[in-house]
Design a protein around this motif. Structure first.
Motif, PDB file in Angstrom:
ATOM      1  N   ASP A 146       0.830  -1.203   0.000  1.00  7.93           N
ATOM      2  CA  ASP A 146       0.000   0.000   0.000  1.00  7.93           C
ATOM      3  C   ASP A 146       0.870   1.261   0.000  1.00  7.93           C
ATOM      4  OD1 ASP A 146      -1.874   1.988   0.354  1.00  7.93           O
ATOM      5  OD2 ASP A 146      -3.058   0.841   1.802  1.00  7.93           O
ATOM      6  N   PRO A 147       1.056   1.884  -1.178  1.00  6.51           N
ATOM      7  CA  PRO A 147       1.886   3.094  -1.251  1.00  6.51           C
ATOM      8  C   PRO A 147       1.263   4.295  -0.553  1.00  6.51           C
ATOM      9  CG  PRO A 147       1.690   2.039  -3.409  1.00  6.51           C
ATOM     10  CD  PRO A 147       0.675   1.411  -2.517  1.00  6.51           C
ATOM     11  N   ARG A 148      -0.006   4.218  -0.177  1.00  3.08           N
ATOM     12  CA  ARG A 148      -0.620   5.333   0.565  1.00  3.08           C
ATOM     13  C   ARG A 148      -0.033   5.444   1.960  1.00  3.08           C
ATOM     14  NH1 ARG A 148      -6.417   4.086   1.445  1.00  3.08           N
ATOM     15  NH2 ARG A 148      -5.405   2.131   2.055  1.00  3.08           N
ATOM     16  N   THR A 149       0.256   4.297   2.579  1.00  4.69           N
ATOM     17  CA  THR A 149       0.649   4.253   3.988  1.00  4.69           C
ATOM     18  C   THR A 149       2.044   3.692   4.214  1.00  4.69           C
ATOM     19  OG1 THR A 149      -0.349   2.059   4.197  1.00  4.69           O
ATOM     20  CG2 THR A 149      -1.750   3.956   4.704  1.00  4.69           C
ATOM     21  N   ASP A 190      12.993   1.242  -0.339  1.00  7.37           N
ATOM     22  CA  ASP A 190      12.929   2.108  -1.532  1.00  7.37           C
ATOM     23  C   ASP A 190      11.693   1.872  -2.389  1.00  7.37           C
ATOM     24  OD1 ASP A 190      15.441   3.197  -0.830  1.00  7.37           O
ATOM     25  OD2 ASP A 190      16.460   1.522  -1.819  1.00  7.37           O
ATOM     26  N   LEU A 191      10.642   1.316  -1.821  1.00  8.27           N
ATOM     27  CA  LEU A 191       9.391   1.258  -2.570  1.00  8.27           C
ATOM     28  C   LEU A 191       8.719   2.632  -2.493  1.00  8.27           C
ATOM     29  CD1 LEU A 191       7.900  -2.209  -1.537  1.00  8.27           C
ATOM     30  CD2 LEU A 191       9.150  -1.624  -3.622  1.00  8.27           C
ATOM     31  N   PRO A 192       8.247   3.139  -3.613  1.00  8.44           N
ATOM     32  CA  PRO A 192       7.723   4.509  -3.619  1.00  8.44           C
ATOM     33  C   PRO A 192       6.402   4.631  -2.872  1.00  8.44           C
ATOM     34  CG  PRO A 192       7.370   3.467  -5.746  1.00  8.44           C
ATOM     35  CD  PRO A 192       8.216   2.520  -4.950  1.00  8.44           C
ATOM     36  N   ARG A 193       6.134   5.841  -2.418  1.00  8.52           N
ATOM     37  CA  ARG A 193       4.870   6.188  -1.771  1.00  8.52           C
ATOM     38  C   ARG A 193       4.100   7.134  -2.671  1.00  8.52           C
ATOM     39  NH1 ARG A 193       5.375   6.114   3.917  1.00  8.52           N
ATOM     40  NH2 ARG A 193       3.232   6.923   3.938  1.00  8.52           N
ATOM     41  N   TYR A 194       2.776   7.164  -2.509  1.00  3.61           N
ATOM     42  CA  TYR A 194       1.986   8.151  -3.228  1.00  3.61           C
ATOM     43  C   TYR A 194       2.245   9.526  -2.644  1.00  3.61           C
ATOM     44  CZ  TYR A 194      -0.742   4.316  -5.243  1.00  3.61           C
ATOM     45  OH  TYR A 194      -1.134   3.202  -5.920  1.00  3.61           O
ATOM     46  N   GLY A 195       2.288  10.520  -3.529  1.00  2.00           N
ATOM     47  CA  GLY A 195       2.489  11.902  -3.110  1.00  2.00           C
ATOM     48  C   GLY A 195       1.828  12.821  -4.107  1.00  2.00           C
ATOM     49  N   ASN A 196       2.364  13.994  -4.268  1.00  2.00           N
ATOM     50  CA  ASN A 196       1.798  14.956  -5.214  1.00  2.00           C
ATOM     51  C   ASN A 196       2.848  15.415  -6.222  1.00  2.00           C
ATOM     52  OD1 ASN A 196      -0.834  15.078  -4.007  1.00  2.00           O
ATOM     53  ND2 ASN A 196       0.118  16.187  -2.303  1.00  2.00           N
TER      54      ASN A 196
END
Length: 202
Positions: A146-149, A190-196
């Motif tokens: 879950d890249p949101r959290t 290094d797994l990406p997260r959601y951002g803007n």
């Protein structure tokens, strides 16, 4: 978006109708369309960069530790169990290469594991619907990232319940820890997260 049938156990005719709708839509409908026991689920937004980069890194990390005869496959075809009225397409399918031969959808019970990267636009599809559906169709291991959290979980040990087969064991993790999927352990560093950032879906 979901389109629900009247019966939670769709008839073979009803499933065939839903299957025909998905085939007719083909690539003309944006996003991904899958079939669940509730009907059609349409994730309307195409995956953004963090989703696709996560999928790529998971595939590569698994391929480094798995034997050559096992694939970490991304893409088509779908995983299907017509008797349960379910057709899904995991972001990553861990499957023996020999079970990819032939035509048509993959038999869900030939998968070693299904991996999903949670969609920003429809997270319940991955955390609720697919937790239920993958157990119902016999996928022995389901891993969620879950890249949101920056968290996830690995679900295993399908067992019978009054509501049908369900996963009995859930092991949660946070990004940065190692995670074991079936027989293979990989890093979640290094797994990406959601951002803007530029190029990401809002």
């Amino acid at each position: 978006m979901s389109v629900a049938p009247n019966d939670s156990r769709p008839s073979s005719l009803h499933y065939r109708m839903l299957r025909d709708v998905v085939e007719r839509w083909g690539d003309s409908v944006p996003g991904r369309v899958e079939i669940t026991k509730e009907g059609l689920v349409h994730d309307m937004m195409s995956p953004g960069r963090p989703h696709e980069l996560t999928t790529l890194r998971l595939r590569r990390r698994l391929e480094r530790v798995m034997p050559e005869e096992v694939a970490a496959h991304t893409g088509e075809p779908d995983v299907e169990d017509a008797s349960e009225g379910i057709m899904r397409r995991p972001d990553v399918m861990v499957i023996e290469e020999s079970n990819m031969e032939g035509d048509g959808s993959f038999d869900a019970r030939t998968l070693i594991a299904a991996i999903e990267v949670v969609s920003r636009s429809n997270p319940d599809n991955d955390w609720v619907g697919k937790v239920r559906d993958y157990a119902l169709i016999g996928v022995p291991v389901y891993a969620v990232f879950d890249p949101r959290t920056g968290t996830g979980a690995v679900l295993t040990d399908i067992h019978p319940t009054p509501d049908g087969p369900r996963y009995a064991t859930r092991k949660d993790f946070v990004y940065g820890e190692d995670v074991t999927i079936a027989e293979w352990t990989i890093s979640t560093e290094d797994l990406p997260r959601y951002g803007n950032g530029p190029g990401e879906q809002p």
